[in-house]
Scaffold this motif. Structure first.
Motif, mmCIF file in Angstrom:
data_model
loop_
_atom_site.group_PDB
_atom_site.id
_atom_site.type_symbol
_atom_site.label_atom_id
_atom_site.label_comp_id
_atom_site.label_asym_id
_atom_site.label_seq_id
_atom_site.Cartn_x
_atom_site.Cartn_y
_atom_site.Cartn_z
ATOM 1 N N ILE A 232 0.845 -1.203 -0.121
ATOM 2 C CA ILE A 232 -0.293 -0.013 -0.042
ATOM 3 C C ILE A 232 1.081 1.295 -0.152
ATOM 4 O O ILE A 232 1.741 1.526 0.912
ATOM 5 N N PRO A 233 0.570 2.181 -0.865
ATOM 6 C CA PRO A 233 1.627 3.154 -0.901
ATOM 7 C C PRO A 233 1.443 4.256 0.256
ATOM 8 O O PRO A 233 0.220 4.284 0.869
ATOM 9 N N TYR A 234 2.295 4.657 0.972
ATOM 10 C CA TYR A 234 2.375 5.434 2.136
ATOM 11 C C TYR A 234 1.564 6.597 2.349
ATOM 12 O O TYR A 234 0.849 7.072 3.128
ATOM 13 N N GLN A 235 1.355 7.334 1.193
ATOM 14 C CA GLN A 235 0.703 8.347 1.140
ATOM 15 C C GLN A 235 -0.714 8.545 1.300
ATOM 16 O O GLN A 235 -1.557 9.145 1.836
ATOM 17 N N VAL A 236 -1.510 7.128 0.904
ATOM 18 C CA VAL A 236 -2.588 6.924 1.243
ATOM 19 C C VAL A 236 -2.842 6.908 2.896
ATOM 20 O O VAL A 236 -4.066 7.288 3.211
ATOM 21 N N MET A 237 -1.916 6.469 3.667
ATOM 22 C CA MET A 237 -2.155 6.506 4.992
ATOM 23 C C MET A 237 -1.773 7.534 5.884
ATOM 24 O O MET A 237 -1.779 7.900 7.355
ATOM 25 N N ILE A 238 -1.204 8.735 5.523
ATOM 26 C CA ILE A 238 -0.666 9.766 5.938
ATOM 27 C C ILE A 238 -1.836 10.662 6.764
ATOM 28 O O ILE A 238 -1.454 10.757 8.018
ATOM 29 N N TYR A 239 -2.948 10.815 6.012
ATOM 30 C CA TYR A 239 -3.879 11.563 6.877
ATOM 31 C C TYR A 239 -4.494 11.043 8.004
ATOM 32 O O TYR A 239 -4.787 11.464 8.982
ATOM 33 N N PRO A 240 -4.954 9.730 7.871
ATOM 34 C CA PRO A 240 -5.628 8.903 8.742
ATOM 35 C C PRO A 240 -4.493 8.656 9.850
ATOM 36 O O PRO A 240 -5.051 8.918 11.109
ATOM 37 N N ILE A 241 -3.450 8.699 9.760
ATOM 38 C CA ILE A 241 -2.395 8.556 10.683
ATOM 39 C C ILE A 241 -2.168 10.072 11.600
ATOM 40 O O ILE A 241 -2.163 9.929 12.911
ATOM 41 N N VAL A 242 -2.299 11.106 10.746
ATOM 42 C CA VAL A 242 -2.244 12.283 11.269
ATOM 43 C C VAL A 242 -3.435 12.446 12.489
ATOM 44 O O VAL A 242 -3.151 12.660 13.620
ATOM 45 N N ILE A 243 -4.640 11.908 12.314
ATOM 46 C CA ILE A 243 -5.589 12.126 12.820
ATOM 47 C C ILE A 243 -5.452 10.974 14.147
ATOM 48 O O ILE A 243 -5.718 11.665 15.382
ATOM 49 N N MET A 244 -5.003 9.940 14.005
ATOM 50 C CA MET A 244 -5.073 9.043 15.065
ATOM 51 C C MET A 244 -3.802 9.636 15.939
ATOM 52 O O MET A 244 -3.913 9.250 17.357
ATOM 53 N N LEU A 245 -2.646 9.936 15.360
ATOM 54 C CA LEU A 245 -1.646 10.517 16.420
ATOM 55 C C LEU A 245 -2.202 11.809 17.215
ATOM 56 O O LEU A 245 -1.878 11.920 18.332
ATOM 57 N N ARG A 246 -3.056 12.668 16.546
ATOM 58 C CA ARG A 246 -3.641 13.779 17.326
ATOM 59 C C ARG A 246 -4.488 13.189 18.365
ATOM 60 O O ARG A 246 -4.399 13.791 19.491
ATOM 61 N N GLU A 247 -5.229 12.339 18.026
ATOM 62 C CA GLU A 247 -6.362 11.831 19.047
ATOM 63 C C GLU A 247 -5.500 11.189 20.352
ATOM 64 O O GLU A 247 -5.943 11.413 21.354
ATOM 65 N N ILE A 248 -4.565 10.695 20.275
ATOM 66 C CA ILE A 248 -3.697 10.056 21.158
ATOM 67 C C ILE A 248 -2.619 11.073 21.721
ATOM 68 O O ILE A 248 -2.039 10.831 22.627
ATOM 69 N N GLY A 249 -2.683 12.395 21.270
ATOM 70 C CA GLY A 249 -1.803 13.273 21.826
ATOM 71 C C GLY A 249 -0.254 13.276 21.646
ATOM 72 O O GLY A 249 0.478 13.603 22.103
ATOM 73 N N LEU A 250 -0.075 12.390 20.523
ATOM 74 C CA LEU A 250 1.481 12.284 20.133
ATOM 75 C C LEU A 250 1.811 12.868 18.648
ATOM 76 O O LEU A 250 2.939 12.758 18.309
#
Lengths: 359, 313
Positions: B152-170
């Motif tokens: 899976i190209p990394y670019q696809v997952m960038i934004y979801p991971i931003v949200i996840m990291l934001r939610e757990i405060g990291l």
């Protein structure tokens, strides 16, 4: 007393049935050999007994304890593998003590057991070496030691000599036999080598297609094989098979030749008329004067001579079928000689020509 | 079978051979400038030069002062060797608001790379070991999903991971980036370790089980000591990959926690002032030194490990 009891054990890999409702009863102190061609399920059965494979159905008892669900270490078994499977990064001593340390055996007890084991197997001088610094025979000795040191009830051998050269193999074979005589433990030994099986076993279980074909003492299997597969698998050089017909009399007709079967002991009450196969081992065929005294004898022509040192295998034809027989090495036979051969039908085996079962 | 006729025939044959004795004997002479050698070495030398010229230009340029660079002879060696650009690149070059050069990014990269490498390899090796030796239910499905992840190209997952990291405060922290790197290293590393562990003899594993070692006992005392080459491969792959990473670095960190690669980009691509080619070259070489060093130190083990891990599927 029963040492290992296998009850209705089946094992499937996906849709492939490797073992089919197999039963086996090994008395205390017996040396049992599982013999068969590759893929017959003999190693699989051993792995099931060891607990390295989970059975699909059935039960396994060791020393009257149901161990079907037990871990290998709790079954009271020691195992020796074909590729030695010594831990390469540990010394011989480390290899021997690994299992004991895992079991939490006290230090002085470990020392004592290693000393005893290395005395039995004469590996004392090797204790500080790494497996890579050992020869094949020494490695296998250490592997046996690793099973020995654990003080178990049952030894499992998975083709332990197959990686060794012929000379070493026969040496270690004798040693394993000696070890069994000395320890009197139950031993289950997997091999595809019929000579190992004949020489070592108290009883042999000949396997094919996940089923035990015959389980008996080596001589009994050798002399009275239950079917054509067992007959052909044991014995070197292999048994001769002659196609022919059972006729009233009783006699066995090979083309124009008739073999009288008055001295042959028939099994059961199967049909004694019709097509069948007669099996006779090369060493049971007499030659020259001895043949004259045989109940059946025939003049044949020598086609090929295979000298083997201790004796000579001679190929000829009976009717149109190949037949080999063994003569002493000193007999001066050359191709084209006409000789008289004969055998006692009591030593022959007659098989059904379709199913291959003994008649 | 030595009858006179065959003996005579042998002797006649020997005579025929004797007539040839003056012919070739011993090793065949090798011609140094044979056509084969010229083509072989010619190709190799050409390829080597092709790849080494850019490096040469970079090193030479980084050792020149700006006046000398402006002369335009990029291949000529420096007339006056100066280490000024190296010092500037390391300590005083400006990126955005900070003017402490690459040094800040270097230590950030170290703080990102070391834990990511350790964490990802620790987890992946246990994964690979479990997949290779303890065939659990659903192992194949798990493995398939994991491998699918590698494509899976990394670019696809960038934004979801931003949200996840934001939610757990990291989000924006180095810890967050370490977690991201560890996760993205998982598919390829697990594959690598699984293949390596399956290539080790299965009987060794069986023997250890009979000897009473458990999951961790076998892993730590039997498998690990035999796996140095594959660990070296994993370390090289991960250090190179994570050190050279730009995308995750720029997305998941803030300017004061930027890794070296992002800082390098900011130095080289700054649009204000004069382009200081010598500083840019020096900064680029400094950034590339770590993976280069790792590779040179363990190159031999790397090749051995790759061969051991990749052959069996």
């Amino acid at each position: 007393m029963t040492s290992v009891l296998v009850r209705d054990v089946s094992l499937n890999f996906g849709t492939v049935e490797v073992l089919k409702a197999l039963n086996l009863d090994v008395p205390e102190g017996e040396f049992l050999v599982l013999l068969g061609p590759s893929g017959c399920g003999k190693s699989t059965l051993l792995n099931c007994i060891a607990g390295l494979l989970d059975v699909s159905a059935g039960q396994i008892f060791i020393k009257n304890k149901n161990v079907t669900w037990e871990e290998p270490k709790d079954r009271g078994i020691g195992m020796v593998f074909q590729s030695y499977a010594l831990y390469p990064q540990m010394t011989v001593k480390g290899n021997l003590s690994f299992g004991l340390k895992n079991a939490g055996v006290a230090k002085d007890e470990i020392e004592k057991r290693i000393a005893r084991t290395s005395e039995i197997l004469q590996i004392g001088p090797l204790l500080e070496r790494k497996p890579s610094q050992l020869s094949g025979g020494q490695r296998q000795r250490v592997a046996i030691g690793r099973a020995l040191v654990r003080d178990v009830d049952v030894f499992l051998f998975d083709e332990p000599l197959s990686n060794l050269d012929a000379k070493l193999r026969s040496e270690l074979r004798v040693e394993i036999k000696r070890l069994h005589q000395r320890l009197a433990n139950t031993m289950i030994y997997v091999t595809h080598d019929q000579i190992e099986a004949m020489t070592l076993a108290d009883r042999i279980a000949v396997m094919k297609g996940g089923v035990i074909q015959q389980l008996d003492a080596p001589q009994a299997i050798y002399n009275r094989p239950v079917n054509r597969f067992v007959a052909g698998f044991l014995g070197s050089p292999a048994m001769n098979f002659l196609d022919g017909e059972l006729a009233a009399g009783p006699s066995f007709k090979i083309g124009a030749t008739a073999v009288p079967l008055a001295r042959y002991t028939f099994d059961g009450s199967a049909s004694r008329i019709g097509p069948a196969v007669l099996g006779i081992r090369p060493e049971h065929i007499a030659f020259g004067d001895a043949a004259k005294a045989s109940p059946f004898s025939q003049q044949v022509e020598v086609e090929l001579v295979e000298p083997m040192g201790s004796d000579t295998l001679v190929w000829t034809r009976l009717g149109s079928q190949n037949l080999s027989f063994r003569v002493e090495a000193e007999k001066p036979l050359t191709v084209g000689d006409k000789v008289l051969i004969g055998f006692d039908p009591a030593r022959a085996s007659i098989f059904d020509s379709t199913a291959g079962n003994r008649i | 079978m030595s009858n006179p006729a065959t003996l005579a025939a042998t002797v006649a044959g020997a005579d025929a051979i004797a007539a040839e004795l003056g012919g070739p004997s011993g090793p065949r002479p090798r011609v140094t400038f044979s056509r084969r050698n010229i083509i072989l070495y010619g190709t190799l030398i050409f390829a080597a030069i092709y790849y080494l010229i850019p490096l040469y230009v970079m090193v030479v340029t980084s050792l020149k002062g700006m006046p000398e660079i402006r002369l335009g002879n990029i291949f000529s060696p420096p007339i006056e060797i100066t280490f000024e650009p190296w010092v500037k690149a390391w300590a005083t070059a400006c990126t955005g608001l900070n003017c402490d050069g690459l040094s800040r990014g270097f230590w950030n990269s170290v703080r990102i790379t070391v834990p990511s490498v350790v964490l990802s390899i620790a987890i992946a090796s246990v994964n690979g070991y479990a997949l290779a030796n303890w065939r659990f239910k659903g192992a194949d499905l798990f493995f398939t999903i994991l491998i699918f992840g590698a494509f899976i190209p990394y670019q696809v997952m960038i934004y979801p991971i931003v949200i996840m990291l934001r939610e757990i405060g990291l989000y924006g922290s180095l810890t967050g980036l370490v977690i991201v790197h560890s996760i993205f290293g998982m598919p390829i590393l697990t594959l690598l370790f699984r293949n390596y562990f399956s290539s080790l003899p299965e009987e060794l594993f069986k023997a250890a089980r009979v000897d009473g070692a458990g999951f961790w006992g076998i892993y730590l005392r039997i498998m690990l000591p035999m796996s140095l080459p594959i660990f070296v491969v994993a370390v090289i792959l991960q250090v190179t990959g994570i050190w050279n990473d730009f995308l995750f670095g720029v997305v998941y960190t803030r300017p004061d926690t930027y890794p070296m690669t992002v800082q390098l980009n900011n130095i080289v691509n700054s649009t204000q002032g004069v382009k200081e080619y010598n500083v840019n070259m020096a900064a680029t070489i400094i950034t590339g030194l770590v993976p280069l060093a790792i590779y040179f130190i363990s190159g031999k083990l790397f090749v051995r490990g790759i061969a051991a891990g990749a052959v069996k599927g």
